[in-house]
Design an enzyme around this catalytic site. Sequence first.
Site, mmCIF file in Angstrom:
data_model
loop_
_atom_site.group_PDB
_atom_site.id
_atom_site.type_symbol
_atom_site.label_atom_id
_atom_site.label_comp_id
_atom_site.label_asym_id
_atom_site.label_seq_id
_atom_site.Cartn_x
_atom_site.Cartn_y
_atom_site.Cartn_z
ATOM 1 N N ASP A 177 8.121 -7.184 -0.713
ATOM 2 C CA ASP A 177 7.110 -7.192 -1.762
ATOM 3 C C ASP A 177 7.745 -7.078 -3.149
ATOM 4 O O ASP A 177 8.955 -7.177 -3.306
ATOM 5 C CB ASP A 177 6.122 -6.054 -1.506
ATOM 6 C CG ASP A 177 4.720 -6.364 -1.983
ATOM 7 O OD1 ASP A 177 4.508 -7.433 -2.577
ATOM 8 O OD2 ASP A 177 3.821 -5.525 -1.760
ATOM 9 N N ASP A 212 8.930 -10.210 -8.686
ATOM 10 C CA ASP A 212 7.823 -9.983 -9.609
ATOM 11 C C ASP A 212 8.404 -9.700 -10.995
ATOM 12 O O ASP A 212 8.683 -8.556 -11.353
ATOM 13 C CB ASP A 212 6.966 -8.817 -9.132
ATOM 14 C CG ASP A 212 5.812 -8.529 -10.086
ATOM 15 O OD1 ASP A 212 5.660 -9.275 -11.076
ATOM 16 O OD2 ASP A 212 5.071 -7.546 -9.845
ATOM 17 N N GLU A 250 0.606 0.209 -7.269
ATOM 18 C CA GLU A 250 1.022 0.121 -5.876
ATOM 19 C C GLU A 250 2.516 0.398 -5.769
ATOM 20 O O GLU A 250 3.330 -0.288 -6.392
ATOM 21 C CB GLU A 250 0.710 -1.257 -5.280
ATOM 22 C CG GLU A 250 1.121 -1.369 -3.804
ATOM 23 C CD GLU A 250 0.835 -2.741 -3.228
ATOM 24 O OE1 GLU A 250 0.253 -2.796 -2.131
ATOM 25 O OE2 GLU A 250 1.205 -3.733 -3.855
ATOM 26 N N GLY A 336 -5.760 -7.752 -2.538
ATOM 27 C CA GLY A 336 -6.886 -8.242 -1.752
ATOM 28 C C GLY A 336 -7.813 -7.164 -1.227
ATOM 29 O O GLY A 336 -8.983 -7.447 -0.923
ATOM 30 N N ASP A 358 -2.984 -3.692 1.667
ATOM 31 C CA ASP A 358 -2.242 -2.427 1.756
ATOM 32 C C ASP A 358 -3.191 -1.242 1.692
ATOM 33 O O ASP A 358 -3.231 -0.411 2.597
ATOM 34 C CB ASP A 358 -1.200 -2.348 0.633
ATOM 35 C CG ASP A 358 -0.286 -1.132 0.767
ATOM 36 O OD1 ASP A 358 -0.158 -0.611 1.896
ATOM 37 O OD2 ASP A 358 0.300 -0.707 -0.242
ATOM 38 N N THR A 359 -3.980 -1.165 0.634
ATOM 39 C CA THR A 359 -4.861 -0.010 0.440
ATOM 40 C C THR A 359 -5.800 0.183 1.624
ATOM 41 O O THR A 359 -5.948 1.301 2.149
ATOM 42 C CB THR A 359 -5.667 -0.179 -0.852
ATOM 43 O OG1 THR A 359 -4.769 -0.393 -1.942
ATOM 44 C CG2 THR A 359 -6.519 1.045 -1.128
#
Length: 429
Positions: A177, A212, A250, A336, A358-359
Amino acid sequence: VVARILTYVINTMKFPTRTTNQRKKYLTMKFATAFLLAAPAVAFAPGATLPRSSSLQMSSEASTESKAFAKLPASVKPGVVTGAALVDLLNHAKEAGFAIPGVNVVGSGSINSCIEAAKIYGGPIMVTFSKGGGQFIAGKAADNTDDAASIAGCVAAAKHVREVAALYNVPVVLHTDHCQKAWLPWMDGLLAANQEYYEANGEPLFSSHMLDLSEEPLEENIAICKEYMEKFAKIDILLEFELGVTGGEEDGVDNTDIDSARLYTQPEEVFYAYEQLSEVPNAAFTCAASFGNVHGVYAPGNVELKPVILHNTQEYISEKLGGDDKKPMNFVFHGGSGSSVDDIQYAIEAGVIKMNIDTDTQWAFWDGIRAYEAKHHDYLQGQIGNPEGDDKPNKKYYDPRMALRAGEEAMAARLCKAAEDLKCVDVLN
């Protein structure tokens, strides 16, 4: 080309082996090597059309293989999917109209949940490691100087997934990620592990990595991405890059106070990145373009997703390229968790082939453990003594595997629901 192949084989045919089968394998190797010498190299990017003579046209050649999954390209097999097979899988997902769940994991328990869910819902899964997740897997007490623990944890977990994934008979994508600019030494360590694995096995350890660099100016973002794309392409790794910013927080990346204008990527930015990265031979990439995405779950009305941005971007790039491909870019959907099904499926129609989760899965894992404790509360207050008697042992209740398994099952169930939203159910056979 044929003459060059025959000349090479004849001139090098020494038959160092003795048995018929060994000679057949030797000739096969010679012809394969000769073909690679004769065929020209060509770049590929999402949606690109390759010349029929290309040595990278692995997708077309794979069509002659026996299919492991009736509904997927022949190149896609059970276990970890990399290289041309991964490109085939993602392009097929875009054409078929489904997206793959991309799930952050922090240990064998959450890994088990992911692959078990994929087996249940009948589709591929993307197992994703973060820098912090890698460190947790290695152990919080491990020395993390120069990201050593973060690198070692990700590498160890990737090897674990490779050992068990094929046992579930599903395709698994190994991914990492968000990697921002300050974390590039972590990526360099993962790249070294990929190179070592590639030299030994002919494929990379991981399927793909995300950079990122969205906090950097566009030109710098893409220049660094292009530098890494050149390294990735040599060993068949797919690059995921981010344009715009995903809001929220995150795993150490905090964008809660970001300017809301940066939550929405412009089509011109995506096309610039597409052009630049497509210049790299053997390039394969996906784009995390922002359309209002936010990490975490928030009250209704606090997040305004605009998937139409993705539709407009595909139209813009298609017009610029002038080809027949109406969706040339493979998009991924970050943030998402908590999104409406309508927004998710409208984004899929625009070429989203993976959505990060994830959450929601973190909550599901905890909720499974919480429910287990509530159900067996009276058996978890001591090693001896429960409602059945003061001398009755409780070992089978406090065995860590019991609560952890409850968490795994709850997380897997949540992922099956996510797969429904992503239209990723029964897409294998």
